[in-house]
Write a protein that holds these residues in place. Structure first.
Motif, PDB file in Angstrom:
ATOM      1  N   GLU A 329       0.837  -1.213   0.000  1.00  0.00           N
ATOM      2  CA  GLU A 329       0.000   0.000   0.000  1.00  0.00           C
ATOM      3  C   GLU A 329       0.868   1.258   0.000  1.00  0.00           C
ATOM      4  N   ALA A 330       0.352   2.318  -0.603  1.00  0.00           N
ATOM      5  CA  ALA A 330       1.074   3.597  -0.602  1.00  0.00           C
ATOM      6  C   ALA A 330       0.083   4.749  -0.508  1.00  0.00           C
ATOM      7  N   THR A 331       0.514   5.833   0.073  1.00  0.00           N
ATOM      8  CA  THR A 331      -0.269   7.070   0.085  1.00  0.00           C
ATOM      9  C   THR A 331       0.713   8.240  -0.013  1.00  0.00           C
ATOM     10  N   THR A 332       0.206   9.424  -0.289  1.00  0.00           N
ATOM     11  CA  THR A 332       1.125  10.547  -0.516  1.00  0.00           C
ATOM     12  C   THR A 332       0.833  11.736   0.395  1.00  0.00           C
ATOM     13  N   VAL A 333       1.853  12.565   0.572  1.00  0.00           N
ATOM     14  CA  VAL A 333       1.725  13.864   1.244  1.00  0.00           C
ATOM     15  C   VAL A 333       2.025  14.905   0.175  1.00  0.00           C
ATOM     16  N   VAL A 334       1.110  15.882  -0.008  1.00  0.00           N
ATOM     17  CA  VAL A 334       1.290  16.859  -1.094  1.00  0.00           C
ATOM     18  C   VAL A 334       1.474  18.277  -0.557  1.00  0.00           C
ATOM     19  N   ALA A 335       2.109  19.114  -1.374  1.00  0.00           N
ATOM     20  CA  ALA A 335       2.330  20.514  -0.997  1.00  0.00           C
ATOM     21  C   ALA A 335       1.010  21.264  -1.000  1.00  0.00           C
ATOM     22  N   PRO A 336       0.689  22.003   0.076  1.00  0.00           N
ATOM     23  CA  PRO A 336      -0.576  22.730   0.140  1.00  0.00           C
ATOM     24  C   PRO A 336      -0.563  23.987  -0.731  1.00  0.00           C
ATOM     25  N   SER A 337       0.657  24.476  -1.052  1.00  0.00           N
ATOM     26  CA  SER A 337       0.772  25.714  -1.831  1.00  0.00           C
ATOM     27  C   SER A 337       2.094  25.693  -2.581  1.00  0.00           C
ATOM     28  N   SER A 338       2.230  26.594  -3.534  1.00  0.00           N
ATOM     29  CA  SER A 338       3.493  26.697  -4.274  1.00  0.00           C
ATOM     30  C   SER A 338       4.490  27.508  -3.467  1.00  0.00           C
ATOM     31  N   GLY A 339       5.782  27.220  -3.656  1.00  0.00           N
ATOM     32  CA  GLY A 339       6.824  27.957  -2.937  1.00  0.00           C
ATOM     33  C   GLY A 339       8.087  27.130  -2.866  1.00  0.00           C
ATOM     34  N   VAL A 340       8.737  27.193  -1.703  1.00  0.00           N
ATOM     35  CA  VAL A 340      10.001  26.479  -1.482  1.00  0.00           C
ATOM     36  C   VAL A 340       9.849  25.615  -0.241  1.00  0.00           C
ATOM     37  N   LEU A 341      10.299  24.354  -0.331  1.00  0.00           N
ATOM     38  CA  LEU A 341      10.299  23.503   0.861  1.00  0.00           C
ATOM     39  C   LEU A 341      11.385  24.048   1.799  1.00  0.00           C
ATOM     40  N   ALA A 342      10.956  24.594   2.941  1.00  0.00           N
ATOM     41  CA  ALA A 342      11.890  25.280   3.844  1.00  0.00           C
ATOM     42  C   ALA A 342      12.488  24.328   4.863  1.00  0.00           C
ATOM     43  N   THR A 343      11.661  23.438   5.430  1.00  0.00           N
ATOM     44  CA  THR A 343      12.147  22.517   6.461  1.00  0.00           C
ATOM     45  C   THR A 343      11.648  21.109   6.187  1.00  0.00           C
ATOM     46  N   LEU A 344      12.438  20.132   6.632  1.00  0.00           N
ATOM     47  CA  LEU A 344      12.052  18.718   6.560  1.00  0.00           C
ATOM     48  C   LEU A 344      12.791  18.044   7.712  1.00  0.00           C
ATOM     49  N   ASP A 345      12.074  17.811   8.801  1.00  0.00           N
ATOM     50  CA  ASP A 345      12.697  17.372  10.042  1.00  0.00           C
ATOM     51  C   ASP A 345      13.004  15.873  10.027  1.00  0.00           C
ATOM     52  N   GLY A 410       6.425  18.668  10.804  1.00  0.00           N
ATOM     53  CA  GLY A 410       7.775  18.204  10.477  1.00  0.00           C
ATOM     54  C   GLY A 410       8.309  18.717   9.150  1.00  0.00           C
ATOM     55  N   TRP A 411       7.492  19.494   8.450  1.00  0.00           N
ATOM     56  CA  TRP A 411       7.963  20.070   7.179  1.00  0.00           C
ATOM     57  C   TRP A 411       7.181  21.352   6.939  1.00  0.00           C
ATOM     58  N   SER A 412       7.720  22.238   6.117  1.00  0.00           N
ATOM     59  CA  SER A 412       7.009  23.489   5.839  1.00  0.00           C
ATOM     60  C   SER A 412       7.372  24.005   4.455  1.00  0.00           C
ATOM     61  N   VAL A 413       6.372  24.642   3.808  1.00  0.00           N
ATOM     62  CA  VAL A 413       6.571  25.293   2.511  1.00  0.00           C
ATOM     63  C   VAL A 413       6.380  26.794   2.733  1.00  0.00           C
ATOM     64  N   VAL A 414       7.351  27.589   2.260  1.00  0.00           N
ATOM     65  CA  VAL A 414       7.232  29.052   2.397  1.00  0.00           C
ATOM     66  C   VAL A 414       7.152  29.664   0.996  1.00  0.00           C
ATOM     67  N   PRO A 415       6.558  30.868   0.880  1.00  0.00           N
ATOM     68  CA  PRO A 415       6.500  31.503  -0.444  1.00  0.00           C
ATOM     69  C   PRO A 415       7.914  31.762  -0.975  1.00  0.00           C
ATOM     70  N   GLU A 416       8.040  31.701  -2.287  1.00  0.00           N
ATOM     71  CA  GLU A 416       9.344  32.005  -2.893  1.00  0.00           C
ATOM     72  C   GLU A 416       9.775  33.401  -2.486  1.00  0.00           C
ATOM     73  N   GLY A 417      11.052  33.551  -2.177  1.00  0.00           N
ATOM     74  CA  GLY A 417      11.570  34.860  -1.774  1.00  0.00           C
ATOM     75  C   GLY A 417      11.479  35.106  -0.283  1.00  0.00           C
ATOM     76  N   ALA A 418      10.684  34.285   0.427  1.00  0.00           N
ATOM     77  CA  ALA A 418      10.602  34.439   1.886  1.00  0.00           C
ATOM     78  C   ALA A 418      11.928  33.975   2.495  1.00  0.00           C
ATOM     79  N   PRO A 419      12.291  34.539   3.661  1.00  0.00           N
ATOM     80  CA  PRO A 419      13.544  34.066   4.271  1.00  0.00           C
ATOM     81  C   PRO A 419      13.403  32.588   4.639  1.00  0.00           C
ATOM     82  N   GLY A 420      14.195  31.754   4.032  1.00  0.00           N
ATOM     83  CA  GLY A 420      14.089  30.306   4.275  1.00  0.00           C
ATOM     84  C   GLY A 420      15.120  29.855   5.282  1.00  0.00           C
ATOM     85  N   ILE A 421      15.155  28.569   5.510  1.00  0.00           N
ATOM     86  CA  ILE A 421      16.161  27.987   6.399  1.00  0.00           C
ATOM     87  C   ILE A 421      17.370  27.660   5.533  1.00  0.00           C
TER      88      ILE A 421
END
Length: 432
Positions: A329-345, A410-421
């Motif tokens: 079995e498999a399932t997915t986690v998808v990005a809620p919005s466009s931008g940059v993946l900032a964190t992945l713990d 455990g993960w976050s998406v920020v808008p492009e151009g936002a101060p990322g990690i």
């Protein structure tokens, strides 16, 4: 026959911040292994060590006493030098798999005695057991023969090496004393020194997915282990490496084997290749067979490392060409919005993979070969709304809910151009 020391006196010495004598240490470790020192007494001593620490001389003697409870191996009869590597464990840390055959392809024997996973960190033997037919248990004769012919072995440590450690490890696990740096260092190094390798490279992980959460603690542990190796005549060096983000793009047994084979084929994720090459360079230098990073990369690109891998797996009964297990079995986690993946713990991903069935809560628990997580983006990558960030795999779909829970926050998406990690460099420090 009367015992030469009294357990309560030993406990009091360390409780009162005193330094244990060589005689006290030799006796208490041996007497505990023999069952003369009771579990509750060793629990009290372990807590006193956690709270009050140990000097370099004490840790060195404690490690020697643990080695003395069992057998010592010797690779003196081999036609090539030996080098080993130990990682303090992390998420997606499959480095041993490509590293051992890579180093062997340069004429250095790699006796990699490995363990199984517990909790959110994966075990090398669990990963390799997802290869049909592969076996972890080898006799000493099989191990020596394989080192002489193939040059690399990844197998289970025999029960004869530092038996005191097995008993003390189980006690620390249930008494809140796992974090005692002198006891972690002596646990790791007693087995590595007893194993008889000539050179040892330590990969000490730092960050959320690691045992050591801060660089300061990791550096203290690394320094302690390097000193122990040096005192025992083993050429030892440590790299502090980042474990705030999972290594590579997979966490889970068969998934990590597949990724390791990609690295051995000259591909694979850049971070896995970078760390494999860095550790190989250190191992080869410590074994007096120096090679620069370009030489090491060439052995991945031209198939030499892959040839060693195929020979190593086949020698232990593994079918190198058999398809690896795939979860049902498999399932997915998808990005809620466009931008940059900032964190992945790393810790969140590790716990999620464990809950999917890739790891175990107790030593006797089975693991699912195909369970785990595939990552489709790493911090700094651009992502689009609806894009798949992770695929979760398991044979038991009722596990999905708890795994997804572990990933919340455990993960976050920020808008492009936002101060990322800004991601940490992979290799943070070198301690020799």
């Amino acid at each position: 026959m009367a015992e030469p020391f009294d357990a309560v006196d030993v406990i009091r010495t360390k409780r009162d911040r005193g330094e244990l004598t060589a005689g006290q240490i030799d006796w208490v470790v041996d007497a505990y292994t023999r069952g003369v020192v009771a579990e509750e007494q060793m629990s009290a001593l372990a807590m006193a060590i956690l709270l009050n620490g140990m000097s370099r001389a004490e840790v060195s003697r404690w490690t020697a006493a643990m080695i003395a409870t069992g057998e010592r191996m010797s690779f003196a009869g081999l036609s090539r030098p030996t080098a080993d590597k130990h990682s303090t464990g992390g998420v997606g840390d499959k480095i041993t798999l490509p590293l051992a055959p890579l180093v062997a392809s340069f004429g250095v024997a790699v006796p990699q005695l490995s363990g199984r996973g517990l909790g959110h960190t994966g075990g090398t033997l669990d990963k390799l057991e997802s290869i049909p037919g592969w076996r972890a248990a080898l006799s000493n004769e099989e191990l020596m023969s394989q080192l002489d012919t193939v040059g690399a072995v990844i197998c289970a440590a025999g029960s004869g090496l530092a038996p005191a450690d097995r008993k003390l490890y189980a006690l620390r696990d249930v008494t809140g004393t796992v974090e005692a740096i002198p006891l972690i260092a002596s646990s790791i190094m007693s087995k590595k020194i007893a194993e008889g390798t000539g050179a040892l490279v330590l990969d000490v992980k730092v960050g959320s997915g690691a045992f050591m959460k801060t660089a300061e603690d990791a550096r203290t542990l690394a320094r302690t282990m390097v000193d122990l190796g040096t005192d025992a005549g083993v050429r030892t060096v440590a790299l502090l490496t980042d474990m705030s983000v999972p290594l590579g793009l997979t966490a889970g047994n068969a998934l990590e084997v597949r990724e390791s084979v990609e690295v051995l084929a000259g591909g694979g994720p850049a971070d896995v290749v970078e760390l494999t090459v860095a550790l190989a360079v250190e191992m080869l230098a410590a074994a007096d067979r120096p090679a620069d990073p370009d030489d090491v990369r060439a052995a991945l690109a031209d198939g030499r490392a892959m040839d060693s891998w195929r020979a190593m797996i086949a020698a232990q009964g593994g079918d190198v060409d058999a398809p690896l297990p795939v979860a049902k079995e498999a399932t997915t986690v998808v990005a809620p919005s466009s931008g940059v993946l900032a964190t992945l713990d790393a810790y969140a991903v590790g716990v999620a993979a464990w809950r999917l069935g890739a790891g175990r809560a107790r030593k006797e628990d089975p693991v699912q070969a195909g369970a785990g997580i595939e990552l489709h983006a790493k911090p700094g990558d651009r992502v689009s709304a609806g894009q798949v960030l992770m695929t979760l795999h398991t044979d038991t779909p009722e596990r999905f809910a708890r795994a997804e829970e572990a990933l919340v926050g455990g993960w976050s998406v920020v808008p492009e151009g936002a101060p990322g990690i800004i991601p940490a460099p992979l290799v943070l420090d070198r301690i020799a």
